[in-house]
Motif scaffolding. Structure first.
Motif, PDB file in Angstrom:
ATOM      1  N   MET A   1       0.858  -1.197   0.000  1.00  0.00           N
ATOM      2  CA  MET A   1       0.000   0.000   0.000  1.00  0.00           C
ATOM      3  C   MET A   1       0.891   1.242   0.000  1.00  0.00           C
ATOM      4  N   PRO A   2       0.731   2.111  -0.984  1.00  0.00           N
ATOM      5  CA  PRO A   2       1.649   3.247  -1.103  1.00  0.00           C
ATOM      6  C   PRO A   2       1.238   4.453  -0.255  1.00  0.00           C
ATOM      7  N   VAL A   3       2.238   5.192   0.151  1.00  0.00           N
ATOM      8  CA  VAL A   3       2.032   6.495   0.775  1.00  0.00           C
ATOM      9  C   VAL A   3       2.520   7.550  -0.207  1.00  0.00           C
ATOM     10  N   TRP A   4       1.675   8.543  -0.445  1.00  0.00           N
ATOM     11  CA  TRP A   4       2.077   9.611  -1.362  1.00  0.00           C
ATOM     12  C   TRP A   4       2.936  10.625  -0.619  1.00  0.00           C
TER      13      TRP A   4
ATOM     14  N   PHE B   1     -10.409   9.457  -1.123  1.00  0.00           N
ATOM     15  CA  PHE B   1     -10.059  10.579  -0.242  1.00  0.00           C
ATOM     16  C   PHE B   1      -8.607  10.432   0.193  1.00  0.00           C
ATOM     17  N   LEU B   2      -8.068  11.507   0.775  1.00  0.00           N
ATOM     18  CA  LEU B   2      -6.681  11.530   1.224  1.00  0.00           C
ATOM     19  C   LEU B   2      -6.619  11.751   2.728  1.00  0.00           C
TER      20      LEU B   2
ATOM     21  N   SER C   1      -3.873  13.315   5.346  1.00  0.00           N
ATOM     22  CA  SER C   1      -2.606  14.022   5.462  1.00  0.00           C
ATOM     23  C   SER C   1      -1.998  13.842   6.855  1.00  0.00           C
ATOM     24  N   ARG C   2      -0.686  13.642   6.898  1.00  0.00           N
ATOM     25  CA  ARG C   2       0.003  13.538   8.182  1.00  0.00           C
ATOM     26  C   ARG C   2      -0.161  14.817   8.993  1.00  0.00           C
ATOM     27  N   ASN C   3      -0.076  15.963   8.331  1.00  0.00           N
ATOM     28  CA  ASN C   3      -0.228  17.244   9.043  1.00  0.00           C
ATOM     29  C   ASN C   3      -1.628  17.379   9.633  1.00  0.00           C
ATOM     30  N   ASN C   4      -2.643  16.978   8.873  1.00  0.00           N
ATOM     31  CA  ASN C   4      -4.010  17.063   9.365  1.00  0.00           C
ATOM     32  C   ASN C   4      -4.239  16.124  10.549  1.00  0.00           C
ATOM     33  N   LEU C   5      -3.599  14.939  10.501  1.00  0.00           N
ATOM     34  CA  LEU C   5      -3.752  13.993  11.601  1.00  0.00           C
ATOM     35  C   LEU C   5      -3.171  14.537  12.902  1.00  0.00           C
TER      36      LEU C   5
ATOM     37  N   PHE D   1      -4.250   5.306   2.764  1.00  0.00           N
ATOM     38  CA  PHE D   1      -4.761   6.601   2.305  1.00  0.00           C
ATOM     39  C   PHE D   1      -3.832   7.779   2.609  1.00  0.00           C
ATOM     40  N   GLY D   2      -2.654   7.508   3.158  1.00  0.00           N
ATOM     41  CA  GLY D   2      -1.822   8.583   3.682  1.00  0.00           C
ATOM     42  C   GLY D   2      -1.068   9.376   2.638  1.00  0.00           C
ATOM     43  N   ILE D   3      -0.852  10.647   2.959  1.00  0.00           N
ATOM     44  CA  ILE D   3       0.012  11.507   2.158  1.00  0.00           C
ATOM     45  C   ILE D   3       0.917  12.286   3.105  1.00  0.00           C
ATOM     46  N   VAL D   4       2.105  12.596   2.621  1.00  0.00           N
ATOM     47  CA  VAL D   4       3.083  13.371   3.377  1.00  0.00           C
ATOM     48  C   VAL D   4       3.495  14.543   2.513  1.00  0.00           C
ATOM     49  N   LYS D   5       3.445  15.732   3.088  1.00  0.00           N
ATOM     50  CA  LYS D   5       3.826  16.935   2.351  1.00  0.00           C
ATOM     51  C   LYS D   5       5.207  17.356   2.830  1.00  0.00           C
TER      52      LYS D   5
END
Length: 589
Positions: free
Chosen positions: A1-4, A527-528, A530-534, A580-584
């Protein structure tokens, strides 16, 4: 499972043009990538002494033995050095060792044979940095040995002239392929002899750099790019034959890494490396075609055998942090590929070996930032069980007495358990830029400037958030048209009317004289997360405020409590975040 992982959230088309945006997101400079300035071979440590000895041999028409390696990098390195020395007047010959019968690297008996055959000088290419016994034998027998290599040195250096960008104290670019080092050595010798640099060998440097999975950054990109353009203008007959003389193939990093490279490697892994050498050096299609046919046959056999070993490895896997598996039934030439397949399947570093009598010979592959050379060095320091080891951070080889397999397996499992981080096991998708509009074909075509793609220079990936207005499916394909007009293929289920978040690559599709943009989806999500939102959700949760159902599920998976003290944990331990995770990562501009 990929993390963006978004490189820079402010890079949006059409605010930035496509190529401009990719360069900005990756922190690249167009002038540096163009390679306008000539590379200086004498920046590589050890070059002066090695180049002078080779130049002397060429000037005096000495008898020189080039000792190579059986993989694509070693075969290309050998051909570069061989043709260059012949051009300069040396009486050159070469030896490509059999992986199964001789193993990797030059040994004392190779040196003894060179002396018996009257050679004046031995030049290693793509090996030698750990050839301590061979160097000692050369000194005793009075034959000169010079080493050109790109592998990581151990705690000492052979007593011979060595050129290697990874020598201690090196300040040059470190990541050249073996063929890159061989080419730069030839350039240094050419300068000493007043000859032009052998730029006609850059196609071999490019092929070796891509196939050996060297980082396509800095000097490597410059060399690989020049070689790519050379291949596109004049492709060697042997490589044409691997394409079945089909001119529809565009030479890219993908075609080098997934079509040409596996065939060249198959010769040394599952047959005789001389077959691939002869193919690359073929001068006519008539000479190349039967060699290519034989190589294709060998490669098919190799693929079938790898699949068998992979399935047996998976059936033997016990959940350890560093699986180390071996069998007397496995072909030594392909255990490295099987190790790579096992790593992909279990998300752990792994070693797969062939047991040959009392000796077990392993190839290891890693992932993330887990350093195999460090792990093997520590293993040898603590156990003393390894007969030989060496390689790179992500790909290495070692051998040991088969009786010591349990001890080494236990040590490496414990080392990985202590050092392997959750982030190392994540499958990352790097997102370069966002799309707020559909770019024209000319802009997508400009992305070819970044070819060849490969390690540390992946194909550009774009993010778009839009509604699917039309979905068509056939056998093995689904084509989605977004409200913006962009079309892309995907293997994931989508319904017309869905709002989807997509990361994709872009290409120009030409049909009946018309050009259209077509995408290939890397991942599609409803849906996405976000690590920051979490992090913000977590702070609200701890204050007793309501949070999203998704966030609460992730916190539950991490064993976090709403009240009281929570132990420090890692977000990448949550299966939901991995899905579903993304990292900015990038700074906003």
């Amino acid at each position: 499972m990929p993390v963006w992982r978004f490189r820079n959230t402010s890079i949006i088309y059409p605010k930035y043009k496509l190529l401009e945006g990719i360069l900005a997101a990756r922190g690249l400079n167009a002038d540096e990538l163009s390679g306008a300035s000539r590379l200086d071979p004498y920046q590589v440590p050890g070059m002066e002494q090695v180049a002078r000895r080779i130049a002397q041999a060429a000037s005096n028409k000495e008898k020189v033995l080039i000792f190579g390696d059986y993989d694509c990098d070693g075969i290309c390195s050998t051909l570069i050095m061989m043709r260059f020395l012949e051009r300069c007047g040396a009486l050159a010959a070469f030896h490509l060792p059999s992986r199964q019968d001789e193993g990797y690297g030059i040994r004392p008996d190779h040196v003894e044979r060179a002396v018996d055959e009257g050679f004046d000088l031995i030049v290693t290419v793509d090996n030698g940095i750990s050839a301590f016994q061979a160097a000692e034998t050369a000194q005793v027998l009075g034959i000169d040995l010079v080493i050109t290599d790109h592998h990581e040195p151990q705690d000492k250096i052979p007593e011979a002239p060595v050129v290697d960008p990874k020598l201690p104290g090196s300040s040059c670019y470190r990541e050249y392929s073996g063929a890159g080092v061989a080419y730069l050595t030839c350039c240094a010798v050419a300068q000493l002899l007043g000859r032009p640099e052998p730029e006609d060998f850059l196609d071999l440097v490019s092929l070796a750099t891509v196939v050996d999975v060297c980082p396509l950054t800095g000097d490597n990109f410059v060399l690989a790019r020049r070689g790519l353009l050379q291949m596109r203008s004049s492709l060697r007959p042997g490589l044409q034959a691997l394409f079945n003389c089909n001119n529809q193939y565009q030479i890219t990093g993908r075609t080098m890494g997934w079509i040409l490279g596996p065939h060249i490697n198959a010769a040394g892994r599952f047959g005789d490396p001389l077959l691939a050498y002869n193919l690359l050096s073929a001068k006519t299609p008539e000479e190349a075609e039967p060699l290519a046919a034989e190589l294709k046959k060998v490669n098919t056999e190799r693929k079938n055998a790898v699949e068998v070993i992979k399935q047996e490895c998976l059936s033997m896997y016990d959940g350890s942090y560093f699986p180390l598996l071996a069998s007397p039934d496995w072909h030594e030439g392909i255990v490295g590929i099987a190790a790579g397949r096992l790593v992909d399947a279990v998300s752990r570093p792994a070693a797969v070996g062939a047991i040959c009598g009392e000796e077990a010979r392993f190839s290891a592959r890693s992932l993330g930032k887990f350093d195999l050379v460090e792990a093997l060095a520590e293993c040898q320091s603590q156990t003393g069980a390894l007969l030989r080891f060496g390689g790179h951070k992500l790909a290495a080889g070692f051998s040991l007495n088969s009786n010591n397999i349990p001890e080494v397996k236990g040590f490496l499992n414990k080392f990985a358990q202590e050092c392997l981080q959750p982030e190392d096991k994540v499958h990352w998708i790097e997102v370069d830029a966002s799309l707020a509009a559909v770019p024209p074909p000319s802009e997508v075509a400009s992305l070819d400037y970044l070819e060849p793609h490969g390690k540390d220079n992946p194909e550009p990936t774009f993010y778009i958030n839009d509604r699917a207005v039309d979905v068509k499916s056939g056998t093995g394909w689904t084509l989605v048209r977004l409200n913006s007009g962009l079309k892309y293929f995907t293997s994931q289920p989508i319904q017309a009317g869905d709002r989807v978040h997509t990361v994709l690559s872009l290409a120009v599709d030409e049909y009946n004289g018309f050009q259209n943009i077509i995408g290939n989806a890397r991942d599609v999500r409803p849906f996405l997360c976000s690590r920051n939102n979490l992090l913000q959700q977590y702070l609200k949760w701890r204050r007793g405020e309501e949070i999203t159902e998704l966030a609460e599920k992730i916190f539950h998976e991490l064993d976090l409590e709403r009240t009281g003290d929570n132990n420090k944990t890692n977000l990448f331990l949550s299966p939901t975040f991995l899905r579903f995770g993304i990292v900015k990562e990038g700074r906003k501009r």
